[in-house]
Design a protein around this motif. Structure first.
Motif, PDB file in Angstrom:
ATOM      1  N   GLY A  58       0.825  -1.202   0.000  1.00 18.92           N
ATOM      2  CA  GLY A  58       0.000   0.000   0.000  1.00 18.92           C
ATOM      3  C   GLY A  58       0.857   1.249   0.000  1.00 18.92           C
ATOM      4  N   HIS A  59       0.355   2.310  -0.626  1.00 19.04           N
ATOM      5  CA  HIS A  59       1.072   3.586  -0.700  1.00 19.04           C
ATOM      6  C   HIS A  59       0.075   4.736  -0.689  1.00 19.04           C
ATOM      7  CE1 HIS A  59       4.320   1.253  -2.669  1.00 19.04           C
ATOM      8  NE2 HIS A  59       3.443   0.918  -3.579  1.00 19.04           N
ATOM      9  N   VAL A  60       0.555   5.881  -0.267  1.00 17.73           N
ATOM     10  CA  VAL A  60      -0.026   7.166  -0.614  1.00 17.73           C
ATOM     11  C   VAL A  60       1.064   7.850  -1.427  1.00 17.73           C
ATOM     12  CG1 VAL A  60      -0.901   9.379   0.202  1.00 17.73           C
ATOM     13  CG2 VAL A  60      -1.430   7.277   1.476  1.00 17.73           C
ATOM     14  N   LEU A  61       0.761   8.217  -2.656  1.00 16.38           N
ATOM     15  CA  LEU A  61       1.767   8.711  -3.598  1.00 16.38           C
ATOM     16  C   LEU A  61       1.297  10.026  -4.187  1.00 16.38           C
ATOM     17  CD1 LEU A  61       3.544   6.693  -6.350  1.00 16.38           C
ATOM     18  CD2 LEU A  61       2.261   8.742  -6.951  1.00 16.38           C
ATOM     19  N   LEU A  62       2.173  11.028  -4.163  1.00 14.14           N
ATOM     20  CA  LEU A  62       1.900  12.344  -4.734  1.00 14.14           C
ATOM     21  C   LEU A  62       2.935  12.641  -5.808  1.00 14.14           C
ATOM     22  CD1 LEU A  62       0.579  15.219  -4.743  1.00 14.14           C
ATOM     23  CD2 LEU A  62       2.209  15.808  -2.922  1.00 14.14           C
ATOM     24  N   LEU A  68       3.211  10.273 -14.260  1.00 12.68           N
ATOM     25  CA  LEU A  68       3.385   8.881 -13.877  1.00 12.68           C
ATOM     26  C   LEU A  68       2.198   8.092 -14.385  1.00 12.68           C
ATOM     27  CD1 LEU A  68       4.954   6.817 -12.017  1.00 12.68           C
ATOM     28  CD2 LEU A  68       3.226   7.373 -10.286  1.00 12.68           C
ATOM     29  N   THR A  69       2.471   6.985 -15.053  1.00 17.27           N
ATOM     30  CA  THR A  69       1.417   6.077 -15.485  1.00 17.27           C
ATOM     31  C   THR A  69       1.466   4.854 -14.590  1.00 17.27           C
ATOM     32  OG1 THR A  69       1.544   6.883 -17.754  1.00 17.27           O
ATOM     33  CG2 THR A  69       0.525   4.720 -17.413  1.00 17.27           C
ATOM     34  N   THR A  70       0.317   4.500 -14.024  1.00 18.95           N
ATOM     35  CA  THR A  70       0.217   3.331 -13.162  1.00 18.95           C
ATOM     36  C   THR A  70      -0.754   2.359 -13.790  1.00 18.95           C
ATOM     37  OG1 THR A  70       0.724   4.624 -11.205  1.00 18.95           O
ATOM     38  CG2 THR A  70      -0.345   2.506 -10.849  1.00 18.95           C
ATOM     39  N   GLU A  71      -0.281   1.134 -14.013  1.00 22.67           N
ATOM     40  CA  GLU A  71      -1.093   0.070 -14.577  1.00 22.67           C
ATOM     41  C   GLU A  71      -1.511  -0.853 -13.446  1.00 22.67           C
ATOM     42  OE1 GLU A  71      -0.612  -3.583 -17.810  1.00 22.67           O
ATOM     43  OE2 GLU A  71       1.126  -2.334 -17.312  1.00 22.67           O
ATOM     44  N   LEU A  72      -2.803  -1.158 -13.370  1.00 26.87           N
ATOM     45  CA  LEU A  72      -3.307  -2.101 -12.387  1.00 26.87           C
ATOM     46  C   LEU A  72      -3.371  -3.492 -13.012  1.00 26.87           C
ATOM     47  CD1 LEU A  72      -6.209   0.003 -10.830  1.00 26.87           C
ATOM     48  CD2 LEU A  72      -3.799  -0.087 -10.163  1.00 26.87           C
ATOM     49  N   GLN A  87      -3.912   6.536  -3.723  1.00 31.32           N
ATOM     50  CA  GLN A  87      -3.737   5.752  -2.518  1.00 31.32           C
ATOM     51  C   GLN A  87      -4.264   4.355  -2.795  1.00 31.32           C
ATOM     52  OE1 GLN A  87      -5.580   8.786  -2.365  1.00 31.32           O
ATOM     53  NE2 GLN A  87      -7.350   7.651  -3.124  1.00 31.32           N
ATOM     54  N   VAL A  88      -3.572   3.369  -2.236  1.00 33.55           N
ATOM     55  CA  VAL A  88      -3.984   1.970  -2.382  1.00 33.55           C
ATOM     56  C   VAL A  88      -3.520   1.235  -1.131  1.00 33.55           C
ATOM     57  CG1 VAL A  88      -1.883   1.313  -3.665  1.00 33.55           C
ATOM     58  CG2 VAL A  88      -3.979  -0.063  -3.900  1.00 33.55           C
ATOM     59  N   GLY A  89      -4.325   0.328  -0.629  1.00 31.36           N
ATOM     60  CA  GLY A  89      -3.992  -0.426   0.572  1.00 31.36           C
ATOM     61  C   GLY A  89      -3.121  -1.637   0.279  1.00 31.36           C
ATOM     62  N   ASN A  90      -2.515  -2.164   1.324  1.00 32.41           N
ATOM     63  CA  ASN A  90      -1.719  -3.392   1.210  1.00 32.41           C
ATOM     64  C   ASN A  90      -2.578  -4.517   0.642  1.00 32.41           C
ATOM     65  OD1 ASN A  90       0.624  -2.277   2.333  1.00 32.41           O
ATOM     66  ND2 ASN A  90      -0.026  -2.790   4.410  1.00 32.41           N
ATOM     67  N   ASP A  91      -2.018  -5.260  -0.299  1.00 26.56           N
ATOM     68  CA  ASP A  91      -2.667  -6.435  -0.892  1.00 26.56           C
ATOM     69  C   ASP A  91      -4.023  -6.130  -1.527  1.00 26.56           C
ATOM     70  OD1 ASP A  91      -0.508  -8.142  -0.124  1.00 26.56           O
ATOM     71  OD2 ASP A  91      -1.309  -8.095   1.925  1.00 26.56           O
ATOM     72  N   MET A  92      -4.187  -4.921  -2.017  1.00 21.95           N
ATOM     73  CA  MET A  92      -5.407  -4.575  -2.756  1.00 21.95           C
ATOM     74  C   MET A  92      -5.078  -4.742  -4.243  1.00 21.95           C
ATOM     75  SD  MET A  92      -7.564  -4.125  -0.359  1.00 21.95           S
ATOM     76  CE  MET A  92      -8.978  -3.446  -1.190  1.00 21.95           C
ATOM     77  N   GLU A  93      -5.144  -3.690  -5.037  1.00 18.96           N
ATOM     78  CA  GLU A  93      -4.865  -3.821  -6.464  1.00 18.96           C
ATOM     79  C   GLU A  93      -3.356  -3.799  -6.724  1.00 18.96           C
ATOM     80  OE1 GLU A  93      -8.878  -2.168  -5.862  1.00 18.96           O
ATOM     81  OE2 GLU A  93      -6.933  -1.463  -5.193  1.00 18.96           O
ATOM     82  N   ALA A  94      -2.834  -4.895  -7.269  1.00 15.68           N
ATOM     83  CA  ALA A  94      -1.422  -4.911  -7.670  1.00 15.68           C
ATOM     84  C   ALA A  94      -1.234  -3.870  -8.771  1.00 15.68           C
ATOM     85  CB  ALA A  94      -1.016  -6.293  -8.157  1.00 15.68           C
TER      86      ALA A  94
END
Length: 109
Positions: A58-62, A68-72, A87-94
């Protein structure tokens, strides 16, 4: 994220030692501070960076500069520009990150 027991402090990021992390292409430069179980980083991705792994932490990223491109893992693609965050929690969306032009980020995890 448990922020218990962390006293007030400041960080001069220019004085924090940098570590380099190679991607599938390009590289990431991290300046990292740890406060108990909380990791705080200033991260710079080189132009053409592509992460060499799928992340499940998990991260909070600014995004401070660049884009930045993030692929789920489900195929969704999100592009962030300066001043936007996720923001994404631990073990949520890779997820995995890439950037064409380079990016500077502030990350808490």
């Amino acid at each position: 994220m448990d922020m218990t027991g962390i006293h007030f402090g400041t960080t001069d990021w220019s004085s924090v030692p940098a570590t380099e992390h190679k991607g599938e292409s390009g590289s990431a430069t991290w300046r990292t501070r740890e406060f108990g179980s909380v990791r705080v980083r200033m991260v710079e991705y080189s132009p053409g960076y592509l992460a060499d792994h799928w992340c499940s932490r998990g991260h909070v990223l600014l995004v401070l500069e660049g884009s930045l491109t993030t692929e789920l893992a489900d195929g969704e693609v999100v592009t962030l520009t300066a001043g936007t965050s996720y923001q994404v929690g631990n073990d949520m969306e890779a997820h995995r990150s890439s950037t064409r032009e380079g990016a500077r980020l502030f990350v808490v995890d």
